[in-house]
Write an enzyme that holds these catalytic residues in place. Structure first.
Site, PDB file in Angstrom:
ATOM      1  N   TRP A 133      24.133 -21.492 -15.771  1.00 13.78           N
ATOM      2  CA  TRP A 133      22.978 -21.078 -14.499  1.00 13.78           C
ATOM      3  C   TRP A 133      21.492 -21.542 -15.085  1.00 13.78           C
ATOM      4  O   TRP A 133      20.631 -22.002 -14.339  1.00 13.78           O
ATOM      5  CB  TRP A 133      23.176 -19.648 -14.241  1.00 13.78           C
ATOM      6  CG  TRP A 133      24.299 -19.752 -13.303  1.00 13.78           C
ATOM      7  CD1 TRP A 133      25.612 -19.196 -13.187  1.00 13.78           C
ATOM      8  CD2 TRP A 133      24.516 -20.338 -11.969  1.00 13.78           C
ATOM      9  NE1 TRP A 133      26.310 -19.330 -12.403  1.00 13.78           N
ATOM     10  CE2 TRP A 133      25.660 -19.958 -11.483  1.00 13.78           C
ATOM     11  CE3 TRP A 133      23.814 -21.195 -11.249  1.00 13.78           C
ATOM     12  CZ2 TRP A 133      26.253 -20.471 -10.315  1.00 13.78           C
ATOM     13  CZ3 TRP A 133      24.123 -21.629 -10.256  1.00 13.78           C
ATOM     14  CH2 TRP A 133      25.621 -21.555  -9.665  1.00 13.78           C
TER      15      TRP A 133
ATOM     16  N   LYS B 267      26.709 -11.123  -5.389  1.00 10.07           N
ATOM     17  CA  LYS B 267      27.548 -10.812  -6.435  1.00 10.07           C
ATOM     18  C   LYS B 267      27.769  -9.342  -6.896  1.00 10.07           C
ATOM     19  O   LYS B 267      28.776  -8.586  -6.500  1.00 10.07           O
ATOM     20  CB  LYS B 267      27.056 -11.129  -7.827  1.00 10.07           C
ATOM     21  CG  LYS B 267      27.369 -12.646  -8.198  1.00 10.07           C
ATOM     22  CD  LYS B 267      26.780 -13.737  -7.320  1.00 10.07           C
ATOM     23  CE  LYS B 267      27.221 -15.126  -7.875  1.00 10.07           C
ATOM     24  NZ  LYS B 267      26.082 -16.140  -8.130  1.00 10.07           N
TER      25      LYS B 267
ATOM     26  N   ASP C 259      16.451 -14.536 -13.506  1.00  7.36           N
ATOM     27  CA  ASP C 259      17.605 -14.636 -12.604  1.00  7.36           C
ATOM     28  C   ASP C 259      18.474 -13.517 -12.990  1.00  7.36           C
ATOM     29  O   ASP C 259      19.248 -13.543 -13.842  1.00  7.36           O
ATOM     30  CB  ASP C 259      18.557 -16.110 -12.904  1.00  7.36           C
ATOM     31  CG  ASP C 259      19.453 -16.269 -12.038  1.00  7.36           C
ATOM     32  OD1 ASP C 259      19.577 -15.244 -10.930  1.00  7.36           O
ATOM     33  OD2 ASP C 259      19.841 -17.341 -11.655  1.00  7.36           O
TER      34      ASP C 259
HETATM   35  C1  LIG Z   1      25.662 -17.252  -8.482  1.00 11.52           C
HETATM   36  C2  LIG Z   1      24.639 -17.271  -9.248  1.00 11.52           C
HETATM   37  C3  LIG Z   1      23.712 -18.366  -8.668  1.00 11.52           C
HETATM   38  C4  LIG Z   1      23.872 -19.309  -7.712  1.00 11.52           C
HETATM   39  O1  LIG Z   1      23.518 -18.497  -6.420  1.00 11.52           O
HETATM   40  P1  LIG Z   1      23.301 -19.058  -5.031  1.00 11.52           P
HETATM   41  O2  LIG Z   1      23.471 -17.682  -4.350  1.00 11.52           O
HETATM   42  O3  LIG Z   1      24.766 -19.943  -4.742  1.00 11.52           O
HETATM   43  O4  LIG Z   1      22.153 -19.619  -4.827  1.00 11.52           O
HETATM   44  C5  LIG Z   1      22.648 -18.685  -9.660  1.00 11.52           C
HETATM   45  N1  LIG Z   1      22.346 -17.996 -10.916  1.00 11.52           N
HETATM   46  C6  LIG Z   1      23.213 -17.007 -10.907  1.00 11.52           C
HETATM   47  C7  LIG Z   1      22.965 -16.256 -12.414  1.00 11.52           C
HETATM   48  C8  LIG Z   1      24.455 -16.828 -10.419  1.00 11.52           C
HETATM   49  O5  LIG Z   1      25.368 -15.803 -10.805  1.00 11.52           O
END
Ligand SMILES: *Cc1c(COP(=O)(O)O)cnc(C)c1O
Length: 364
Positions: A106, A200, A176
């Site tokens: 990521w 999540k 993030d």
């Molecule tokens: C799931 C995830 C993403 C992608 O998220 P989207 O909602 O599909 O844009 C990006 N970074 C992390 C750490 C994630 O767990």
């Protein structure tokens, strides 16, 4: 519809399990939200009912995370992947470059996207050790003129988590937090900006949360779409465009559920216990193995491998038959991954550990 629904233990990385009381409440309120005669899905985002839902949701999030008053809370769309572009667009603020820490899949996605908008300095990477850790802070080559430092607090695919917030001095720290926000208390004021998709640990897909220090907004690149300009979004109270109303409502129910559990310190205790149970079992037998160094193991996403990967399919089939679902690891890591967010009870992790023990005995 009168029979009891069959509920599995869902280890999906996202969209992921939600607390059952939240789903029940949403079901109860589906046709008539609290005497409004409407479903939340049918409400105007500017009407009095949704305004009440929205204000309560923001207030509850601020309370849960103790968000300081000098931070905006923004309800956006496009997920963390859109934020990978929106962040540099808004946060370069006239500077030439930004620092990024590479801890896996990521953060790589963030780096690739940011390169389209500015100069990216990969200040540290754990690629050389196959992303089994966060690179030690002493090895980061930070640029004091960088617009910001970007990290991914929890690598959802690789299962690597920062258990401490790195000190980056005066430069704004951006993270993030898609797969870790609300799993435990977080010192928001140590960050310039936090962002994450809701699907999540927070609620349904479609909603992106952004928490940003107010003095950092207002210098977006001229190419920034208005709907993605934090200053514009903030000025319109997250209603420059129609927000994902139903996702916000469900996230709001999750926030109320979290507050009723006792807040994030209670979640921290529970999440620590779940992670210790699962990693403790993995470490107790050579039949299973964690690819991540103990100090950096994620509490939320637990990748693990069977010593013999020819048994993977049988493992997954047996798990499925017991209602332990979505355990297949991401293709770039292989093996298994158990995502154990807030909504996963300890009993679910215990059921998984019991199954893993029996499977190892049968096949070991
Ligand atoms: C799931 C995830 C993403 C992608 O998220 P989207 O909602 O599909 O844009 C990006 N970074 C992390 C750490 C994630 O767990």
């Amino acid at each position: 519809m009168s029979s009891t629904p069959r509920r599995v233990f869902n280890f999906s990385p996202g969209p992921a399990a939600l607390p059952e009381p939240v789903l029940r409440q949403a079901a109860d309120e589906m046709l008539d939200w609290r005497g409004s005669g409407m479903s939340v899905m049918e409400m105007s985002h500017r009407g009095k009912h949704f305004t009440q839902i929205f204000e309560q949701t923001e207030a509850d999030l601020r309370r849960l995370l103790d968000v300081p008053a000098d931070y905006h809370v923004l309800f956006m769309q496009g997920g963390a992947i859109a934020e990978n572009a929106i962040v540099p667009m808004n946060m370069l603020r006239g500077r030439a470059s930004a620092d990024y820490i590479d801890t896996g899949a990521w953060s790589q996605r963030s780096i690739e996207e940011a390169r389209r908008y500015g100069q990216v300095n990969v200040a540290a990477s754990s690629a050389a050790t196959a992303y089994d850790r966060v690179p030690p802070r002493s090895e980061w080559r930070l640029d004091p003129n960088a617009a910001y430092v970007h990290i991914c607090s929890n690598e959802t695919i690789g299962g690597v988590e920062y258990h401490d917030i790195p000190d980056v001095g005066e430069v704004p720290l951006i993270s993030d937090v898609s797969s870790t926000l609300l799993s435990r208390p977080l010192d928001v004021k140590r960050f310039g900006l936090l962002y994450g998709g809701a699907q999540k640990n927070i609620g349904p897909s479609g909603l992106t949360l952004v928490i940003v220090r107010k003095d950092l907004v207002g210098q977006a690149l001229p190419c920034t779409p208005q709907a993605f300009d934090y200053a514009v979004v903030a000025e319109h109270g997250s209603m420059f465009n129609t927000p994902p109303t139903y996702s916000i409502y469900i996230a709001g129910l999750v926030f109320q559920w979290l507050l009723a559990q006792g807040g994030l310190s209670v979640m921290e205790t529970r999440n620590r216990a779940k992670a210790e149970l699962l990693y403790g079992f993995i470490d107790s037998t050579p039949f299973y193995r964690s690819p991540v160094q103990p100090a950096f193991r994620s509490w939320m996403n637990v990748p693990f491998k069977l010593a013999d990967d020819r048994l993977d399919a049988a493992f997954l089939k047996g798990a499925d038959e017991r209602g332990l679902v979505q355990l297949k690891g991401h293709r770039i890591v292989g093996g298994m991954r158990a995502s154990i967010y807030n909504a996963m009870p300890l009993e679910g992790v215990q059921a998984l550990v019991n199954y893993m023990g029996e499977f190892a005995q049968q096949h070991g």
